[in-house]
Write a protein that holds these residues in place. Structure first.
Motif, mmCIF file in Angstrom:
data_model
loop_
_atom_site.group_PDB
_atom_site.id
_atom_site.type_symbol
_atom_site.label_atom_id
_atom_site.label_comp_id
_atom_site.label_asym_id
_atom_site.label_seq_id
_atom_site.Cartn_x
_atom_site.Cartn_y
_atom_site.Cartn_z
ATOM 1 N N ALA A 1 -7.813 2.894 -4.385
ATOM 2 C CA ALA A 1 -6.881 2.490 -3.332
ATOM 3 C C ALA A 1 -7.628 2.253 -2.025
ATOM 4 N N THR B 1 -9.533 -1.021 -2.203
ATOM 5 C CA THR B 1 -8.610 -2.147 -2.055
ATOM 6 C C THR B 1 -8.213 -2.315 -0.590
ATOM 7 N N PHE C 1 0.851 -1.181 0.000
ATOM 8 C CA PHE C 1 0.000 0.000 0.000
ATOM 9 C C PHE C 1 0.887 1.232 0.000
ATOM 10 N N TYR D 1 -2.420 3.987 -3.093
ATOM 11 C CA TYR D 1 -1.967 2.887 -3.942
ATOM 12 C C TYR D 1 -2.256 1.580 -3.224
ATOM 13 N N PRO D 2 -2.677 0.513 -3.895
ATOM 14 C CA PRO D 2 -2.876 0.352 -5.337
ATOM 15 C C PRO D 2 -4.271 0.838 -5.750
ATOM 16 N N GLU E 1 -7.537 7.515 -5.719
ATOM 17 C CA GLU E 1 -7.688 7.383 -4.270
ATOM 18 C C GLU E 1 -8.861 6.477 -3.901
#
Length: 124
Positions: free
Chosen positions: A86, A89, A41, A78-79, A83
């Motif tokens: 991310a 995720t 991340f 990230y990923p 935003e």
């Protein structure tokens, strides 16, 4: 706490692909990357208001348990394509492995400028 090899503040070249790293750094400035059991991340530096809220939360007994998660969720970039991606995720990963919040929190707080080894001068 993550091992030094799993955290690279400002230059996470080995954790984030170079093409994505450049675009992220151009958009957000310095990047902190953390390898967790759920993957890598990336985080931007918290905005002043975000850090102020985090600080207020850690000093509030009822909000303290969610303070680290707030800061991690506020700064993840990230990923994902953006935003929101991310964050989605990260949220999916937190459902499976909620402890990764703490894995990410300490490196992120240091990335925001917290320094336990700061040089301090005193007038005795």
């Amino acid at each position: 706490m993550p091992t030094p090899s799993s955290v690279t503040a400002n230059v996470p070249v080995e954790l984030i692909p170079k093409d994505q790293l450049g675009a992220l750094a151009d958009k957000y400035g310095p990047i902190c990357a953390v390898r967790t059991r759920a993957g890598v991340f990336g985080f931007r530096v918290a905005k002043r208001g975000e850090y102020d809220r985090y600080t207020a939360m850690i000093h509030n007994e009822k909000q303290r348990p969610k303070a680290a998660e707030y800061l991690v969720r506020a700064c993840v970039i990230y990923p994902g394509a953006d935003e929101r991606g991310a964050l989605a995720t990260l949220d999916t990963a937190l459902e499976r492995l909620p402890g990764i919040t703490m894995t990410c929190a300490n490196p992120l707080i240091e990335h925001c400028g917290f320094d336990t080894e700061a040089e301090v001068g005193k007038d005795d």
